[in-house]
Design a protein around this motif. Sequence first.
Motif, PDB file in Angstrom:
ATOM      1  N   ALA A 177       0.850  -1.192   0.000  1.00  0.00           N
ATOM      2  CA  ALA A 177       0.000   0.000   0.000  1.00  0.00           C
ATOM      3  C   ALA A 177       0.886   1.242   0.000  1.00  0.00           C
ATOM      4  O   ALA A 177       1.956   1.256   0.610  1.00  0.00           O
ATOM      5  N   PRO A 178       0.476   2.284  -0.699  1.00  0.00           N
ATOM      6  CA  PRO A 178       1.296   3.508  -0.718  1.00  0.00           C
ATOM      7  C   PRO A 178       1.347   4.139   0.660  1.00  0.00           C
ATOM      8  O   PRO A 178       0.393   4.032   1.446  1.00  0.00           O
ATOM      9  N   PRO A 179       2.448   4.791   1.007  1.00  0.00           N
ATOM     10  CA  PRO A 179       2.526   5.458   2.309  1.00  0.00           C
ATOM     11  C   PRO A 179       1.512   6.589   2.395  1.00  0.00           C
ATOM     12  O   PRO A 179       1.144   7.189   1.388  1.00  0.00           O
ATOM     13  N   ARG A 180       1.041   6.836   3.590  1.00  0.00           N
ATOM     14  CA  ARG A 180       0.064   7.904   3.815  1.00  0.00           C
ATOM     15  C   ARG A 180       0.656   9.249   3.411  1.00  0.00           C
ATOM     16  O   ARG A 180       1.809   9.553   3.702  1.00  0.00           O
ATOM     17  N   VAL A 181      -0.151  10.052   2.709  1.00  0.00           N
ATOM     18  CA  VAL A 181       0.305  11.371   2.265  1.00  0.00           C
ATOM     19  C   VAL A 181       0.760  12.193   3.468  1.00  0.00           C
ATOM     20  O   VAL A 181       0.054  12.291   4.482  1.00  0.00           O
ATOM     21  N   GLY A 182       1.965  12.735   3.342  1.00  0.00           N
ATOM     22  CA  GLY A 182       2.523  13.545   4.416  1.00  0.00           C
ATOM     23  C   GLY A 182       3.354  12.771   5.413  1.00  0.00           C
ATOM     24  O   GLY A 182       4.026  13.381   6.257  1.00  0.00           O
ATOM     25  N   SER A 183       3.325  11.435   5.337  1.00  0.00           N
ATOM     26  CA  SER A 183       4.104  10.626   6.269  1.00  0.00           C
ATOM     27  C   SER A 183       5.578  10.634   5.879  1.00  0.00           C
ATOM     28  O   SER A 183       5.961  11.072   4.786  1.00  0.00           O
ATOM     29  N   ARG A 184       6.422  10.123   6.777  1.00  0.00           N
ATOM     30  CA  ARG A 184       7.857  10.054   6.487  1.00  0.00           C
ATOM     31  C   ARG A 184       8.111   9.191   5.251  1.00  0.00           C
ATOM     32  O   ARG A 184       8.917   9.540   4.388  1.00  0.00           O
ATOM     33  N   GLY A 185       7.395   8.050   5.162  1.00  0.00           N
ATOM     34  CA  GLY A 185       7.565   7.178   4.005  1.00  0.00           C
ATOM     35  C   GLY A 185       7.165   7.860   2.706  1.00  0.00           C
ATOM     36  O   GLY A 185       7.803   7.658   1.663  1.00  0.00           O
ATOM     37  N   TYR A 186       6.104   8.664   2.768  1.00  0.00           N
ATOM     38  CA  TYR A 186       5.653   9.388   1.584  1.00  0.00           C
ATOM     39  C   TYR A 186       6.747  10.330   1.091  1.00  0.00           C
ATOM     40  O   TYR A 186       7.085  10.341  -0.105  1.00  0.00           O
ATOM     41  N   TRP A 187       7.341  11.106   1.995  1.00  0.00           N
ATOM     42  CA  TRP A 187       8.354  12.083   1.577  1.00  0.00           C
ATOM     43  C   TRP A 187       9.649  11.393   1.154  1.00  0.00           C
ATOM     44  O   TRP A 187      10.340  11.861   0.242  1.00  0.00           O
ATOM     45  N   LEU A 188       9.980  10.262   1.777  1.00  0.00           N
ATOM     46  CA  LEU A 188      11.177   9.529   1.369  1.00  0.00           C
ATOM     47  C   LEU A 188      11.047   9.011  -0.057  1.00  0.00           C
ATOM     48  O   LEU A 188      11.957   9.151  -0.877  1.00  0.00           O
ATOM     49  N   THR A 189       9.909   8.381  -0.370  1.00  0.00           N
ATOM     50  CA  THR A 189       9.733   7.837  -1.716  1.00  0.00           C
ATOM     51  C   THR A 189       9.576   8.953  -2.742  1.00  0.00           C
ATOM     52  O   THR A 189      10.095   8.848  -3.854  1.00  0.00           O
TER      53      THR A 189
END
Length: 258
Positions: A177-189
């Motif tokens: 599943a894609p990382p939640r918008v605004g999460s650390r994973g979202y910004w890393l990817t």
Amino acid sequence: MFSPQGPTARELAVQALSSVERGYDLLAPKFDHTPFRTPDVVLDATARELAALGPFEAGLDLCCGTGAGLGVLRAAGARRVVGVDRSAGMLAVAAEADERGKANGADGPGAADGADRRGGAELVRADVRALPFRSAFDLAVSFGAFGHFLAGDRRALFAAAREALRPGGLLAFPVAAPPRVGSRGYWLTWGFDAAMRVRNALWRPPFVMYYRTFPLSVARAELAEAGFAVGTVPLPLPELGERPDGTPRCRLVLARRP
């Protein structure tokens, strides 16, 4: 970097400035000591789901790399196991690991107890967009490879996979599943993909590796376009946990050649 046995920052930089094939040739000896290798928990969860759907007689691992997914095919009952990759370096490491497994009588992550290893794995250097097989397998898998293909190349890959499968054959692969918008994973990817696009705009040969181009909806649409019958609800992999909203962190896509 990553572990004492892993690549250095300099080695990763050299890889990133190479082509995909050459980069993985360079990284191959240390690849299994990086986070880029598919985690065992993903392999084991996939193996359990496929074993319940099998048995399958002949299995194909697309973009097999160092061979981490070959045990998944054996766990699903495959007596013929074939791995395909473009990188000679990755295939060499896979061959060494497979020989060690034969000698030790073990298949590593995803392997069923007492799995039949006679003959070992067949490792083939080839472009997965033009596979040298026709109606030869009843199961194909792939782990962590689709970010190396742009949309047009993925369509060619799926078309080739369909031709390699027997009628009724199954193509299976996990999609996170894609990382939640605004999460650390979202910004890393997001940051990684942005840096990779800048690199490819300024440097040749390109190194295609993106994390945000292949969500579940895109995977299902491209599989259907290639002629696969795609299940309405991909299987959740509960071992990978749930997101805060209760949805699975990872699902197993199942697509059949009609």
